[in-house]
Design a protein around this motif. Structure first.
Motif, PDB file in Angstrom:
ATOM      1  N   THR A 200       0.830  -1.218   0.000  1.00  0.00           N
ATOM      2  CA  THR A 200       0.000   0.000   0.000  1.00  0.00           C
ATOM      3  C   THR A 200       0.865   1.269   0.000  1.00  0.00           C
ATOM      4  OG1 THR A 200      -0.136  -0.001   2.413  1.00  0.00           O
ATOM      5  CG2 THR A 200      -1.909  -1.110   1.244  1.00  0.00           C
ATOM      6  N   ILE A 201       2.173   1.116   0.280  1.00  0.00           N
ATOM      7  CA  ILE A 201       3.023   2.318   0.410  1.00  0.00           C
ATOM      8  C   ILE A 201       2.994   3.217  -0.838  1.00  0.00           C
ATOM      9  CG2 ILE A 201       5.430   3.105   0.667  1.00  0.00           C
ATOM     10  CD1 ILE A 201       5.793   0.887   2.733  1.00  0.00           C
ATOM     11  N   PRO A 202       3.166   2.658  -2.048  1.00  0.00           N
ATOM     12  CA  PRO A 202       3.190   3.568  -3.208  1.00  0.00           C
ATOM     13  C   PRO A 202       1.809   4.080  -3.631  1.00  0.00           C
ATOM     14  CG  PRO A 202       3.576   1.307  -3.906  1.00  0.00           C
ATOM     15  CD  PRO A 202       3.484   1.276  -2.423  1.00  0.00           C
ATOM     16  N   LEU A 203       0.748   3.605  -3.004  1.00  0.00           N
ATOM     17  CA  LEU A 203      -0.584   4.055  -3.423  1.00  0.00           C
ATOM     18  C   LEU A 203      -0.774   5.538  -3.092  1.00  0.00           C
ATOM     19  CD1 LEU A 203      -2.763   1.024  -2.247  1.00  0.00           C
ATOM     20  CD2 LEU A 203      -2.261   1.679  -4.598  1.00  0.00           C
ATOM     21  N   PRO A 204      -1.450   6.266  -3.961  1.00  0.00           N
ATOM     22  CA  PRO A 204      -1.665   7.698  -3.704  1.00  0.00           C
ATOM     23  C   PRO A 204      -2.710   7.918  -2.608  1.00  0.00           C
ATOM     24  CG  PRO A 204      -2.760   7.037  -5.714  1.00  0.00           C
ATOM     25  CD  PRO A 204      -2.025   5.841  -5.236  1.00  0.00           C
ATOM     26  N   LEU A 205      -2.887   9.155  -2.233  1.00  0.00           N
ATOM     27  CA  LEU A 205      -3.905   9.477  -1.224  1.00  0.00           C
ATOM     28  C   LEU A 205      -5.294   9.401  -1.845  1.00  0.00           C
ATOM     29  CD1 LEU A 205      -2.336  12.616   0.521  1.00  0.00           C
ATOM     30  CD2 LEU A 205      -2.358  10.271   1.351  1.00  0.00           C
ATOM     31  N   GLY A 206      -6.252   9.043  -1.041  1.00  0.00           N
ATOM     32  CA  GLY A 206      -7.640   9.041  -1.491  1.00  0.00           C
ATOM     33  C   GLY A 206      -8.331  10.318  -1.039  1.00  0.00           C
ATOM     34  N   PRO A 207      -9.616  10.483  -1.330  1.00  0.00           N
ATOM     35  CA  PRO A 207     -10.319  11.719  -0.969  1.00  0.00           C
ATOM     36  C   PRO A 207     -10.298  11.990   0.540  1.00  0.00           C
ATOM     37  CG  PRO A 207     -11.642  10.399  -2.455  1.00  0.00           C
ATOM     38  CD  PRO A 207     -10.470   9.561  -2.086  1.00  0.00           C
ATOM     39  N   ASP A 208     -10.534  10.957   1.351  1.00  0.00           N
ATOM     40  CA  ASP A 208     -10.576  11.182   2.798  1.00  0.00           C
ATOM     41  C   ASP A 208      -9.179  11.384   3.369  1.00  0.00           C
ATOM     42  OD1 ASP A 208     -13.243  10.938   2.614  1.00  0.00           O
ATOM     43  OD2 ASP A 208     -13.447   9.115   3.813  1.00  0.00           O
ATOM     44  N   SER A 209      -8.241  10.536   2.940  1.00  0.00           N
ATOM     45  CA  SER A 209      -6.893  10.663   3.507  1.00  0.00           C
ATOM     46  C   SER A 209      -6.265  11.994   3.096  1.00  0.00           C
ATOM     47  CB  SER A 209      -6.011   9.483   3.099  1.00  0.00           C
ATOM     48  OG  SER A 209      -6.105   9.235   1.736  1.00  0.00           O
ATOM     49  N   SER A 210      -6.636  12.505   1.915  1.00  0.00           N
ATOM     50  CA  SER A 210      -6.094  13.812   1.518  1.00  0.00           C
ATOM     51  C   SER A 210      -6.692  14.917   2.401  1.00  0.00           C
ATOM     52  CB  SER A 210      -6.387  14.097   0.046  1.00  0.00           C
ATOM     53  OG  SER A 210      -7.772  14.189  -0.158  1.00  0.00           O
ATOM     54  N   MET A 211      -7.921  14.735   2.825  1.00  0.00           N
ATOM     55  CA  MET A 211      -8.563  15.685   3.744  1.00  0.00           C
ATOM     56  C   MET A 211      -7.784  15.724   5.062  1.00  0.00           C
ATOM     57  SD  MET A 211     -11.662  17.269   3.672  1.00  0.00           S
ATOM     58  CE  MET A 211     -12.562  18.227   4.860  1.00  0.00           C
ATOM     59  N   PHE A 212      -7.431  14.536   5.571  1.00  0.00           N
ATOM     60  CA  PHE A 212      -6.657  14.471   6.809  1.00  0.00           C
ATOM     61  C   PHE A 212      -5.264  15.068   6.592  1.00  0.00           C
ATOM     62  CE2 PHE A 212      -9.165  10.276   7.360  1.00  0.00           C
ATOM     63  CZ  PHE A 212     -10.276  10.965   7.801  1.00  0.00           C
ATOM     64  N   PHE A 213      -4.713  14.788   5.403  1.00  0.00           N
ATOM     65  CA  PHE A 213      -3.360  15.242   5.086  1.00  0.00           C
ATOM     66  C   PHE A 213      -3.305  16.778   5.055  1.00  0.00           C
ATOM     67  CE2 PHE A 213       0.161  16.328   2.349  1.00  0.00           C
ATOM     68  CZ  PHE A 213       1.122  15.357   2.582  1.00  0.00           C
ATOM     69  N   VAL A 214      -4.242  17.371   4.337  1.00  0.00           N
ATOM     70  CA  VAL A 214      -4.257  18.840   4.206  1.00  0.00           C
ATOM     71  C   VAL A 214      -4.527  19.490   5.564  1.00  0.00           C
ATOM     72  CG1 VAL A 214      -5.548  20.748   3.171  1.00  0.00           C
ATOM     73  CG2 VAL A 214      -4.861  18.820   1.768  1.00  0.00           C
ATOM     74  N   SER A 215      -5.418  18.860   6.354  1.00  0.00           N
ATOM     75  CA  SER A 215      -5.699  19.393   7.692  1.00  0.00           C
ATOM     76  C   SER A 215      -4.446  19.310   8.557  1.00  0.00           C
ATOM     77  CB  SER A 215      -6.840  18.609   8.338  1.00  0.00           C
ATOM     78  OG  SER A 215      -7.971  18.643   7.514  1.00  0.00           O
ATOM     79  N   ALA A 216      -3.709  18.201   8.421  1.00  0.00           N
ATOM     80  CA  ALA A 216      -2.462  18.059   9.197  1.00  0.00           C
ATOM     81  C   ALA A 216      -1.463  19.139   8.792  1.00  0.00           C
ATOM     82  CB  ALA A 216      -1.879  16.667   8.961  1.00  0.00           C
ATOM     83  N   GLN A 217      -1.418  19.452   7.515  1.00  0.00           N
ATOM     84  CA  GLN A 217      -0.534  20.540   7.061  1.00  0.00           C
ATOM     85  C   GLN A 217      -0.931  21.859   7.721  1.00  0.00           C
ATOM     86  OE1 GLN A 217      -0.993  20.022   2.743  1.00  0.00           O
ATOM     87  NE2 GLN A 217       1.228  19.734   2.627  1.00  0.00           N
ATOM     88  N   LYS A 218      -2.237  22.066   7.807  1.00  0.00           N
ATOM     89  CA  LYS A 218      -2.712  23.299   8.467  1.00  0.00           C
ATOM     90  C   LYS A 218      -2.281  23.320   9.936  1.00  0.00           C
ATOM     91  CE  LYS A 218      -6.906  24.932   7.925  1.00  0.00           C
ATOM     92  NZ  LYS A 218      -7.264  26.165   7.279  1.00  0.00           N
ATOM     93  N   ILE A 219      -2.359  22.160  10.580  1.00  0.00           N
ATOM     94  CA  ILE A 219      -1.962  22.092  11.990  1.00  0.00           C
ATOM     95  C   ILE A 219      -0.468  22.409  12.125  1.00  0.00           C
ATOM     96  CG2 ILE A 219      -1.603  20.467  13.917  1.00  0.00           C
ATOM     97  CD1 ILE A 219      -4.251  19.112  13.025  1.00  0.00           C
ATOM     98  N   LEU A 220       0.319  21.825  11.217  1.00  0.00           N
ATOM     99  CA  LEU A 220       1.776  22.002  11.314  1.00  0.00           C
ATOM    100  C   LEU A 220       2.209  23.422  10.946  1.00  0.00           C
ATOM    101  CD1 LEU A 220       3.402  18.759   9.860  1.00  0.00           C
ATOM    102  CD2 LEU A 220       3.337  19.525  12.224  1.00  0.00           C
ATOM    103  N   HIS A 221       1.625  23.952   9.870  1.00  0.00           N
ATOM    104  CA  HIS A 221       2.119  25.229   9.340  1.00  0.00           C
ATOM    105  C   HIS A 221       1.382  26.446   9.876  1.00  0.00           C
ATOM    106  CE1 HIS A 221       4.820  23.275   6.559  1.00  0.00           C
ATOM    107  NE2 HIS A 221       3.843  22.467   6.241  1.00  0.00           N
TER     108      HIS A 221
END
Lengths: 570, 531
Positions: B26-47
Motif C-alpha cells: 500500500t506504500i506507493p498508493l496515492p492518497l484518497g479523498p478522505d486521507s487527503s482531507m486528513f493530510f491537508v488538515s495536518a498541514q494546516k496544523i503544522l504550518h
C-alpha cells in the motif's frame, strides 16, 4: 458383501412397537400439515413476469396446438411450457392453475425431502429439512417461483434417494432418466447427472469398480433416452429451425453476459456473496457451513460404530442427543455429501450462466435444505451438550436468536406471504402496495387498467400484441393468447437476435394489424440485451411499424410505464 | 484450543513475510479523498497552528489529524503517512498474534489471525486505507490485553482510556467501552464487587479522555466550531433518518450484504461458524478458557461495533474496517479449527476433493482476492504504466474519479502559482486538489458537502462568501457532476456553489477559465481581478 444387501443402512426395517408406529404416523401427519400450511402462500401468489410468459405459452400449446421453438420463441427447453399447459388443462385456463400445480409439486418435493432425510437421519432433521425447503421456496416471492429452477428438487431428490438405495441396473437408469428430465427443464440443470456419476465412483467404494462403471453407464443410458426426446420433439413438430434460431440468440446472449473473464470474475466475486448474505440469508449460510463441515468430518466407513477420532466439540448428533460422530449412519453421511456436491454444482451452474438474480439460485434450495437441517440439528445438540449454559452464552443467545431469525428466510417469507394475502384480498392495488412500481418498472394497477380498456373497447376475438419485457403479464391480465411467436421484447431488442425475428414481427404487425398494441415505455433491459432501447423505442424501429402506429392507431390508454394503442375502425 | 501445533521461528518468519506482503504494497498508493482531507488538515496544523473545529471543518474527532501531523514531521508527502500506516498495521498484526498466544490460543490461530488481518487491511486499496477505522485495531488489541491478560486496576483504567482514544478516532466507536463492561459482567468470573470496581475504573479512564477533549475544545477556542459541527451532524441524521419499516428492511437486507462484501464471504462464514464455540457451559475452569474468553470478547466487539455501524447507517468497506481486528481473530479461530479437522481426515476421497475445493473457494472469496484486485493490481499498473496506467485500471473498473485530471489541474496551478496565491476548491475532492497543487488552504471549509448540505450551518456559507470576496483567491477550482446526495440530501453538484456563494458575477468579471477537464474547471484570476 453383495451390493444389494449393502444398500445403505436405514432404520425403516427395524421392528417397532405399535405405539412407536402410531407415534411415527402422528408425527408424519403433523409434519405434512405443517409443510402444507407453510407452502400455502405459493398457491396464492400472483403471476410473475417469467411465469406469466410460461403461462401464455402453455395457453398457446393447449388452445392453439402450438409447439415450442416453432410457434413460441423462448430460451428454455420445452418441458416447462408443457407443464403449464398441463396445469391449465387440469385446473382451468387461469393464472391460478399454475400456482395450484406449483403448490402441489412443491408439496411433493418437500415431502420427498422429508422422507429421504427421515430414512437416514432423525425425524426432527427430516421435518426441519422439509420445512426449511418450504419456507425458502415461498421466500422466493411471486416472481421467483414456478420457474424452471423451482422444479429441480422434483427430479434431483428422487435421484439421490434412488442412488442411496443402491438399486439394480434399471434403478440406475432411472437416475439418468430423472437427470434427463432436468435437462428438458433447463439444459444446465443436467449437471446433476455429473454429480450422480462422480458420487457413484467416489462415494460408493464398497461396490466393485466394474459394478460402479456399469452403474454410471446405466445412468448415462437413461439420460440419453430422455434427452433423445428433445430431437424427437423437434423433428415431430418441425421445430428445428426455431431451435437453431434460439441457439444463435443464446450464443450472442452468452457473449453479452460475459464480456471478459476479468469482469466475469469480478461480477461473480461480488454477486455470489451478495446473494448468500441477502436472499439466501446469513442464518442459512451458518447452518449450511455446519452441515458441510459435518459432511467432511464424519467418517463414512464405519456404520453404527464409535469413532475414536472425533474431538469433544463434535460429540453430538441426531435428535440433539450427545453421541459420537461415528454413530452417524453412513447413509446420513453419504446423503449429506451428495446434497453438498449437488449444491456446489448448482452454484457453479449459476456462475457459469453469469446470471445472479435470486431465482437462478433457487436450484440449490432442496440440497441446501438437507445440509442446513443437518447443521441445525448438530447445533441444537451442541448447545444441549453444554447445559447448564454460562451467563455469556445466555446473553449471546438472547441477542443472537432474534438476530438469527431476522436474518433468516423467515423475514422474506413473512413479507412475500403478506403480499400474497394482499393480492388475494385486494387485487392489483394490494399487490402494488407491497411492491413499489419504481422498483419493478410496472404496476399491477396498470395491467388491470390495460385489461379493462381492452375489454371495454374490443371483443374476445380481437388480437393483441405486447412489446415489453413483461409481456406475459399484460397478456395474462388481458386474458389474451398472443398470435405472434415472439412475446418478450428482449428477443427483438438484442442486436445479436436473428434478423428474421424482427422482420417476422414487423410483417405480422403490418399485415395483421392487431386491434391492440401495448408498448412498455421505459423497460431498458441492458443487462439482457446489451442495448439501452426500451420496448417502445424498439417497436418503432421495426420496419413500417412507426408509420403504422401514426396512421392507423390511437392511444387508448397511457400511464407512466405503458401506452396502449388501439387500431382505428376500418 | 491447545498450543500443541506450535510454529517454529522459521514458520513465524514466513508468516511475518506473508502478512507484510499484504500490507507493505500500500506504500506507493496515492492518497484518497478522505486521507487527503486528513493530510491537508495536518498541514494546516503544522504550518498554521490550526485547531480542529476552530480552523478545520470536518466531522471526525481531532485524533486522526494529529496522527497525520505526526507523520508529516518526517516529510510532507504521502509516503510519510503511508509508511507510518504500514508500521501501525504491522504492529497490529503482531499484537493480534501475541494476544492470541498469550490467551493460550494455538500458534495456528495466532498466525491465521495475523494474516487474516493483514489481508483484510490490504484488500481496502488506496481510497479506503488510512481512515479512522484503520487505527481501531491497536486500540482494541490493547483493551483486550488489559482486560483479559493484565487484569490489574491500572490495566482497567488504561482499558477505559483506550476506549476514550477510540472515541477520539470516531465517536460511535466509543461503543468499545461496552465490551469492557459486558466482559466483566459475563465473560470473566470475578466476584461482583471486583467486576464493579473494574467497570468503574474503566469508566474513569474513559472519562479522563472525554475531559481531555473538553479541555482541547476550551483551550483551542473550538467550542463554537464543535457546536456547528454537531448542528451539521444533527441535520444530517434528521435528513437521513429512516422510518421503522425501511430501517428494518435495511437491517435485514443491506447490512448482511454489505458486511459480507466488506469482510469477504470467507471471513463472515468463519465468524458465524465460530459463534457456537464461544457458548460455553457454566462448568469449572478449563485449560482452554483463556482462549475461549478471547473469542467471546472479540465476538462482543463484533456485535457492538456492528451496532455502531448500524447507528451510522453507512457501510463503505472502510467503515466495515472497524470489524477487521475482532473479525480476524474470531474467523481465524474457526479457520484454524476447520483446517485441523480436514487435515486429520484427509484419508477419504470425498474429504480430499471437497476439502481442497472448499479451501480453494474460501481463498477465492477471501480478502486475498480484494488485496489482488484493489492493491496489487493498481500498484502494478502504477509501477508499469505510471499514473495513466493507474487511472486506466480504475476507469476500467468504473470507479472513482480520474486522477489524471487532478494531476493536470495540480500541475497547472503549481506552474502558474506565485508565492502567497490562494487556491479555493469547490469540490468533493477539494483536499486532493490542494494536495496536488501544493497549496494549503487558509480557509476552514474544503469539502463542498458542508456548503451544499441544506442542513449545514448558514454561517459556513456566509464565511466562504466573505472569504471569496475579501481574499480573492488566485485560483478557483470547480468540480462538475459530483454526486453528494448521501452527505447533502441534495442532487446539486459542487459547481452549484458558484451561485450559492454568489460567485458567478465575480468569476465572469475577474477570472478566466485557464484549464477545463471533463470534471474540473480552473478559474484563474486576471490582473484586473486583484484588489
Amino acid at each position: 458383501m453383495n451390493e444389494q444387501s449393502s444398500a445403505i443402512a436405514n432404520d425403516s426395517h427395524a421392528p417397532r412397537s405399535l405405539s412407536e408406529r402410531g407415534s411415527r404416523t402422528w408425527w408424519a401427519w403433523l409434519g405434512f400439515a405443517a409443510i402444507a400450511i407453510v407452502l400455502i402462500p405459493a398457491a396464492l401468489y400472483s403471476p410473475g413476469s417469467d411465469s406469466a410468459l410460461f403461462f401464455i405459452s402453455g395457453q398457446k400449446i393447449l388452445h392453439n396446438g402450438a409447439a415450442h421453438y416453432r410457434d413460441i420463441v423462448d430460451v428454455k427447453p420445452p418441458l416447462i411450457y408443457h407443464m403449464y399447459a398441463a396445469a391449465a388443462a387440469l385446473f382451468g385456463s387461469t393464472t391460478s392453475s399454475f400456482r395450484l400445480m406449483d403448490y402441489l409439486l412443491q408439496l411433493a418435493t418437500a415431502l420427498m425431502i422429508g422422507r429421504l432425510v427421515a430414512r437416514y437421519a432423525s425425524r426432527t432433521e427430516a421435518l426441519l429439512a422439509a420445512l426449511i425447503y418450504a419456507c425458502m421456496y415461498v421466500a422466493q416471492s411471486y416472481n421467483g417461483t414456478a420457474l424452471t429452477e423451482s422444479y429441480v428438487g422434483l427430479f434431483a431428490v428422487p435421484m439421490i434417494a434412488i442412488q442411496l438405495r443402491r438399486p439394480r441396473a434399471f434403478g440406475m437408469m432411472a437416475i439418468g432418466m430423472l437427470a434427463g428430465g432436468l435437462f428438458l427443464l433447463k439444459f444446465s440443470l443436467a449437471a446433476s447427472l455429473g454429480v450422480a456419476c462422480v458420487a457413484e465412483l467416489a462415494l460408493f467404494a464398497n461396490a466393485s469398480f466394474g459394478r460402479r462403471i456399469r452403474n454410471v453407464g446405466m445412468m448415462l443410458a437413461g439420460f440419453a433416452i430422455v434427452a433423445a426426446m428433445l430431437p424427437l420433439y423437434l423433428a415431430v413438430f418441425d421445430a428445428w429451425q426455431g431451435f437453431a434460431e434460439v441457439n444463435d440468440f443464446l450464443a450472442g446472449y452468452l457473449r453479452n453476459q460475459t464480456p471478459g473473464i476479468v469482469s466475469a470474475a469480478r461480477e461473480a466475486l461480488t454477486e455470489v456473496p451478495a446473494y448468500f448474505a441477502d436472499e439466501f440469508s446469513l442464518s442459512m449460510v451458518a447452518l449450511c457451513a455446519f452441515g458441510v463441515a459435518i459432511s467432511i468430518s464424519m467418517s463414512d466407513t464405519k456404520s453404527d460404530k464409535k469413532s475414536d477420532e472425533g474431538d469433544e466439540d463434535d460429540a453430538v448428533g441426531g435428535n440433539g442427543a450427545p453421541v459420537d460422530p461415528g454413530a452417524w449412519r453412513r447413509g446420513h453421511v453419504v446423503l449429506l455429501r451428495l446434497a453438498t456436491l449437488n449444491a456446489a454444482v448448482m452454484i457453479a451452474g449459476v456462475v457459469i450462466e453469469a446470471k445472479y438474480r435470486a431465482f437462478h439460485f433457487s436450484r440449490l434450495l432442496p440440497f441446501a435444505a438437507i445440509v442446513a437441517a443437518a447443521g441445525a440439528v448438530w447445533l441444537f445438540g451442541f448447545l444441549r451438550a453444554r447445559r447448564p449454559l454460562g451467563s455469556y452464552a445466555w446473553m449471546a443467545l438472547l441477542g443472537l436468536v432474534p438476530v438469527a431469525l431476522a436474518l433468516s428466510p423467515l423475514a422474506r417469507y413473512a413479507r412475500h406471504s403478506t403480499a400474497a394475502v394482499f393480492w388475494t384480498l385486494k387485487g392489483p392495488s394490494g399487490f402494488d402496495s407491497m411492491y413499489p412500481s419504481e422498483e419493478l418498472g410496472y404496476s399491477y394497477s396498470e395491467f388491470a387498467a390495460i385489461a379493462d380498456t381492452v375489454r371495454e373497447h374490443g371483443s374476445i376475438s380481437d388480437e393483441m400484441f405486447v412489446s415489453s419485457g413483461v409481456a406475459g403479464l399484460v397478456y395474462a391480465f388481458a386474458h389474451k393468447v398472443p398470435t405472434a411467436r415472439i412475446n418478450h421484447a428482449a428477443f427483438l431488442i438484442a442486436p445479436y437476435a436473428p434478423d428474421t425475428w424482427r422482420l417476422e414481427t414487423a410483417r405480422y404487425l403490418v399485415s395483421q394489424q392487431p386491434r391492440f398494441i401495448v408498448a412498455h415505455l421505459n423497460d431498458s433491459m441492458k443487462e439482457m440485451t446489451g442495448s439501452r432501447l426500451s420496448s417502445a423505442d424498439m417497436l418503432r424501429t421495426l420496419p413500417g411499424v412507426d408509420s403504422l402506429l401514426r396512421s392507423a392507431y390511437d392511444t387508448a390508454y397511457a400511464s407512466y410505464h405503458f401506452e396502449l394503442y388501439e387500431r382505428r375502425r376500418r | 484450543m491447545s498450543g500443541a501445533d506450535s510454529i517454529g521461528q522459521r514458520g513465524w518468519l514466513v508468516i511475518g513475510v506473508v502478512t507484510a506482503a499484504f500490507i507493505v504494497p500500500t506504500i506507493p498508493l496515492p492518497l484518497g479523498p478522505d486521507s487527503s482531507m486528513f493530510f491537508v488538515s495536518a498541514q494546516k496544523i503544522l504550518h498554521e497552528g490550526a485547531v480542529h473545529y476552530r480552523d478545520i471543518v470536518d466531522v471526525k474527532p481531532p485524533l486522526i489529524y494529529y496522527l497525520y501531523a505526526f507523520a508529516l514531521l518526517f516529510g510532507e508527502s504521502s509516503y510519510s503517512i503511508r509508511i507510518l500506516d504500514v508500521l501501525i498495521q504491522l504492529a497490529t498484526c503482531a499484537g493480534i498474534a501475541l494476544l492470541v498466544r498469550r490467551a493460550q490460543g494455538s500458534d495456528a490461530w495466532a498466525a491465521a489471525a495475523a494474516m487474516t488481518y493483514g489481508a483484510l487491511y490490504g484488500s481496502l486499496g488506496y481510497t479506503y486505507t488510512m481512515q479512522v477505522e484503520s487505527y481501531l485495531g491497536p486500540v482494541l488489541i490493547g483493551i483486550a490485553w488489559m482486560v483479559l491478560v493484565r487484569r490489574s486496576r491500572i490495566a482497567f483504567f488504561a482499558a477505559g482510556a483506550l476506549a476514550g482514544v477510540a472515541m477520539l478516532l470516531k465517536f460511535p466507536i466509543a461503543i468499545v467501552l461496552g465490551c469492557i463492561v459486558l466482559c466483566e459482567l459475563t465473560i470473566t468470573r470475578d466476584s461482583l464487587r471486583r467486576s464493579t470496581l473494574h467497570i468503574a475504573l474503566a469508566c474513569a479512564g474513559f472519562a479522563l479522555v472525554v475531559a481531555l477533549l473538553a479541555l482541547y475544545l476550551v483551550a483551542g477556542d473550538a467550542l463554537v466550531g464543535f457546536a456547528q459541527m454537531n448542528q451539521y451532524i444533527a441535520g444530517y441524521v434528521q435528513t437521513n433518518g429512516r422510518g421503522v419499516a425501511s430501517f428494518a428492511a435495511e437491517l435485514v437486507r443491506d447490512v448482511p450484504e454489505k458486511i459480507m462484501i466488506g469482510l469477504s464471504a470467507t471471513v463472515v462464514v468463519a465468524i458465524l461458524a465460530a459463534v457456537p464455540f464461544a457458548l460455553r457451559s457454566r462448568s469449572p475452569r478449563h485449560r482452554d478458557d483463556r482462549a475461549i474468553e478471547l473469542l467471546q470478547f472479540m465476538l462482543l466487539a463484533i456485535a457492538l461495533l456492528t451496532v455502531s455501524l448500524i447507528i451510522e447507517g453507512k457501510y463503505y468497506p472502510y467503515q466495515i474496517g472497524r470489524l477487521h481486528a475482532c473479525g480476524a481473530i474470531v474467523s481465524s479461530y474457526a479457520i484454524a479449527k476447520f483446517l485441523r479437522h480436514v487435515g486429520a481426515r484427509m484419508s477419504g476421497m470425498y474429504t480430499r476433493i471437497v476439502g481442497i475445493a472448499l479451501l480453494a473457494i474460501a481463498l477465492v472469496f477471501s480478502p486475498v482476492a480484494g488485496w489482488l484486485w484493489f492493491t496489487v493490481a493498481p500498484v502494478a499498473a502504477l509501477a508499469t504504466h505510471g499514473h495513466r496506467g493507474f487511472d486506466a485500471y480504475f476507469t476500467r473498473m468504473a470507479m472513482y474519479y480520474p486522477r489524471s485530471e487532478l494531476l493536470a489541474v495540480g500541475n497547472h496551478i503549481k506552474t502558474a502559482r506565485k508565492a502567497g496565491d490562494r487556491v479555493l476548491a469547490l469540490s468533493s475532492i477539494a483536499a486532493l486538489v490542494h494536495y496536488h497543487s501544493g497549496s494549503i488552504p487558509d480557509h476552514r471549509i474544503y469539502h463542498s458537502a458542508f456548503l451544499l448540505a441544506v442542513f449545514g450551518p448558514p454561517e459556513w456559507r456566509d464565511e466562504m462568501r466573505r472569504y471569496f470576496v475579501d481574499r480573492r483567491p488566485a485560483f478557483v477550482v470547480v468540480q462538475r457532476g459530483d454526486w453528494l446526495f448521501d452527505k447533502t440530501s441534495t442532487d446539486a453538484p459542487s459547481s452549484a456553489l458558484i451561485d450559492t456563494l454568489n460567485m458567478r458575477a465575480t468569476l465572469e468579471r475577474d477570472y478566466r477559465i485557464t484549464l477545463e477537464t471533463e470534471r474540473l474547471v480552473v478559474y484563474s484570476r486576471t490582473e484586473s481581478g486583484r484588489h
